[in-house]
Design an enzyme around this catalytic site. Structure first.
Site, PDB file in Angstrom:
ATOM      1  CG  ASN A 122      44.781  26.380   7.365  1.00 12.14           C
ATOM      2  OD1 ASN A 122      45.685  27.219   7.444  1.00 12.14           O
ATOM      3  ND2 ASN A 122      43.514  26.701   7.241  1.00 12.14           N
ATOM      4  CB  SER A 167      39.995  27.389   6.606  1.00 11.96           C
ATOM      5  OG  SER A 167      39.253  27.460   7.795  1.00 11.96           O
ATOM      6  CD  GLU A 173      45.059  25.988   0.720  1.00 12.55           C
ATOM      7  OE1 GLU A 173      46.049  25.257   0.902  1.00 12.55           O
ATOM      8  OE2 GLU A 173      44.106  26.076   1.545  1.00 12.55           O
ATOM      9  CG  HIS A 205      41.098  28.105   2.346  1.00 13.70           C
ATOM     10  ND1 HIS A 205      42.284  27.591   2.806  1.00 13.70           N
ATOM     11  CD2 HIS A 205      40.612  28.901   3.342  1.00 13.70           C
ATOM     12  CE1 HIS A 205      42.499  28.051   4.034  1.00 13.70           C
ATOM     13  NE2 HIS A 205      41.505  28.852   4.371  1.00 13.70           N
TER      14      HIS A 205
END
Ligand code: T1G
Length: 698
Positions: free
Chosen positions: A477, A406, A439, A427
């Protein structure tokens, strides 16, 4: 007549066939064709009219692409009234998905027959509007007030059986819509069946609309359309006539049509469909994808394996020891039991998935024949490199090697194999068999057909797949860590975590950032801060250690029963943890900060300015291809309120110049954190929007 509606005469029946693929949306050509067809049937002495759709479905609603344009005559509400008023009997034959304006056309018909697989509903609430062509007035007349309120405020699709029981349709028949339609219409003619206008049926029962309105508003968490639908159905029960009810429906419809929420939700509708369509993948075929391997059977690995099994893929789950492999199987079975309980799978399917499709292994050789491997091991670069080294040695030629990291650098992971072109980041978000976002992280050397296969996997797993470039935290993130910092800075300067959480749930988020931190586990952020401090932070970057003190005391949030909130077993949500305020006060004193008061408006402005600014950097650097990629990432992975469309759609509606001005004023206090994104400055200077970029790059 237009080509959109084909006219045919079968005996006494005039047949109107809709041909506007892919979903027979009720655009201007269809509406014009329907009106001309009804008038022709009447003028040519037909006794009945049959309306059905060619292709995969009956009308799936008004043409959403026409929204926001100047409406063109014939308008759908008038067309529905005209169909209902016809002296001939009008029959609709439904198949596929008769939705929104489509179901309204059917309800303005005098009789409705459907194939067994047909689905129908009024999903307009999901677009931030309400059924504006008589649906809120006619549906309660056939199905009753409560059933209509439930269908309209939820936007739920109902099957043919439930629709028959509810009185929405009159008959279910096997066969092609044209055939069952002709047979039923002839049957009605033979019986001498009368015109039967729903609008002429008695007004529906009144119920406690105010109570239902308040409950629906609360449940909507700020979304207006469901509660407004209650007022429209109320007009059906309380208006002196259908006309008066229709007039009230139109007023409420226009209120919602002119709302920002309508813009946000329609942006979400089309972006959700556009996000997995990449120009660079046009004509690129994905590789075979039948069997996958998953390494690491913890929460993430087990969730990924569950999603794959539910999608019909076979899975090899690799763990380091037999006990760990059995434990992984236990987690997967637990996830699948949830699907069994919800009726998503049968007992047989459960057994087939856990006993046949799932294979446990402790030897890498078991992965020698899979098409794709997803690594979900400990988030440490050295561990990732060791795993990819072994995969490179055992996996077959053409197998895809994917990492569920991540944060970590996928280019660096790829570089430790002899086949970086076959390496990609996939991800997932926890729980991976529930969260819709995926992702697809494209490294510098990732081959186009590997990217295409990543998206193919996403499609099979029914995910919303978003292409992301490689950087720290990819799209989601990276942006999260920035708006979280803005929240942390506000705490240092005087706001409380609880005020911030309340302001953001008021803005429409399901949970505020600090409740989310408690859910995810405060130890994750702690590990990241330690990593960052070890790598060396810029001295200008603001830092706070009060959370570390909570972690050092073993308070990691929900999983330890205490974090920002205190959680009592068996109780939903937590109550503010008084120790936190003391820790914050001590931190401020240590940093010599005199706290000040923050309004909820300022909290939202700063939080959203940080989110939009970082998102503009992510788009400006090409980490995200288009602004809509960021919007879908935040909607499907970070709880951003769907009715606001996503942070960049929200920014367009809010005004980019206003947001840039805010950022520049915040930079006076902290010009290290608040550095305006070049793309944001460029768009403001050119008077353009993020939506312009979406259009230019789709
Ligand atoms: N208008 C325009 N385009 C539409 C459309 C619509 N109503 N519905 C679908 N499309 C496009 C979609 O963008 C995609 O395009 C392609 O069709 C296939 O769709 C007065 C005002 C019907 C269940 O809310 O829920 O009526 O990406 O990929 O998964 O009361 O589409 O290929 O270019 O979604 O099989 C109410 C919306 C309108 C239904 C099919 N109706 N559509 O799902 O395919 S408001 C809706 C859907 C209204 C009146 C009001 C789904 C579907 P592209 P798809 P799918």
């Amino acid at each position: 007549m237009t080509d959109a509606i084909a006219y045919e005469r079968i005996g006494d029946i005039a047949v109107l066939k809709a041909q506007n693929p892919p979903v027979n949306a009720l655009g201007i050509d269809i509406r014009t064709g329907l009106l001309a067809g009804i008038e022709r049937a009447e003028s040519e002495g037909a006794k009945a009219v049959l309306i059905y759709g060619d292709g995969r479905t009956y009308f799936a609603g008004a043409d959403i692409r026409e929204f926001g344009q100047a409406p063109k005559d014939p308008y759908l509400p008038d067309l529905c009234n005209r169909i209902e008023a016809s002296p001939l009997i009008v029959v609709s034959a439904l198949h596929g998905t008769a939705l929104g304006g489509g179901l309204e056309v059917a309800l303005s018909s005098h009789y409705r027959v459907a194939v067994p697989s047909a689905k129908m509903g009024l999903p307009e609430v999901h677009l931030g509007i309400l059924p504006g062509a008589g649906g809120t007035q006619r549906l309660p007349r056939v199905a009753g007030t409560e059933a209509a309120l439930e269908m309209i405020t939820s936007g739920r699709q109902v099957g043919a059986k439930e629709a028959l029981a509810a009185g929405i349709i009159d008959k279910i028949a096997e066969g092609e819509p044209r055939e069952i339609g002709l047979a039923y219409t002839q049957e009605l003619l033979d019986q001498g069946a009368p015109r039967r206008a729903v609008g002429e049926m008695p007004a529906p029962q009144a119920v406690d609309f105010d109570a239902i309105y308040e409950a629906t508003l609360k449940k909507g968490r700020g979304q207006l359309s469901p509660a407004t639908c209650v007022r429209a159905v109320q007009a059906a029960a309380e208006s002196p006539s259908l006309e008066a009810g229709l007039k009230r429906e139109r007023e409420l419809f226009m209120e919602l049509m002119n709302s920002d929420q309508r813009l946000g939700l329609i942006h979400a509708f089309f972006s959700e469909r556009a996000v997995s369509k990449l120009p660079e993948l046009k004509g690129v075929a994905p590789r075979d994808l039948n069997a996958i391997g998953v390494i690491g059977g913890g929460t993430m690995g087990a969730g990924i394996a569950t999603a794959a099994l539910l999608a019909g893929l076979s899975v090899v789950m690799l763990e380091m020891a037999p006990e760990a492999a059995e434990a992984a199987k236990g987690r997967i079975a637990g996830n699948l039991k949830g699907a069994l309980k919800r009726g998503k799978i049968s007992e047989d399917q459960f057994t087939q998935m856990t006993e046949d499709a799932l294979t446990l292994a402790t030897d890498y050789a078991a992965l020698s024949d899979v098409d794709l491997v997803i690594e979900a091991v400990f988030e440490e670069m050295s561990v990732k490199k060791e795993v990819f080294g072994k995969l490179d040695a055992v996996c077959k030629k053409g197998a895809i090697l994917a990492s569920n990291t991540s944060y970590l650098d996928v280019n660096e992971i790829a570089a430790c194999t002899s086949r970086p072109e076959d390496v990609i980041g996939l991800h997932f978000f926890s729980p991976a068999h529930v969260m819709k976002l995926l992702e697809v992280v494209v490294a510098d050397k990732t081959a186009p057909d590997v990217v295409a296969t990543g998206f193919e996997l996403g499609k099979r797993l029914k995910k919303i797949s978003v292409r992301a470039g490689v950087c720290d935290g990819f799209i989601g993130n990276r942006i999260l860590s920035t708006y979280r910092k803005a929240a942390d800075h506000m705490i240092l300067d005087g706001a409380s975590p609880y005020q911030i959480d309340k302001a953001l749930t008021g803005f429409g988020f399901a949970m505020g950032p600090f409740a989310v931190a408690d859910l995810a586990g405060l130890d994750i952020g702690w590990a990241m801060r330690k990593r960052k401090r070890a790598e060396g932070m810029d001295p200008r970057e603001r830092d706070s250690a009060y959370v570390d003190k909570m972690c050092e005391a073993g308070n990691f949030g929900q999983k330890t029963g205490k974090g920002y909130y205190v959680y009592e077993a068996g109780k939903r949500g937590g109550t503010p943890n008084p120790e936190v305020s003391d820790l914050i006060a001590a931190e401020r004193a240590e940093q010599g900060i005199s706290p000040r008061v923050f309004s909820d408006e300022e909290i939202i402005s700063r939080y959203m300015a940080a989110m939009v600014n970082e998102a503009a950097k992510v788009v400006g650097e090409g980490i995200a291809r288009r602004p809509l990629d960021v919007d879908m990432t935040l909607l499907f992975g970070y709880g951003f309120p769907r009715y606001r469309g996503g942070p960049l759609k929200w920014a367009d509606i809010e005004g980019l110049d206003k947001i840039l001005a805010n950022i520049k004023s915040y930079a006076k206090e902290d010009d290290f954190f608040w550095q305006p994104a070049p793309l944001l400055e460029q768009l403001v200077a050119e008077g353009r929007t993020f939506d312009d970029l979406n259009k230019e790059n789709s």
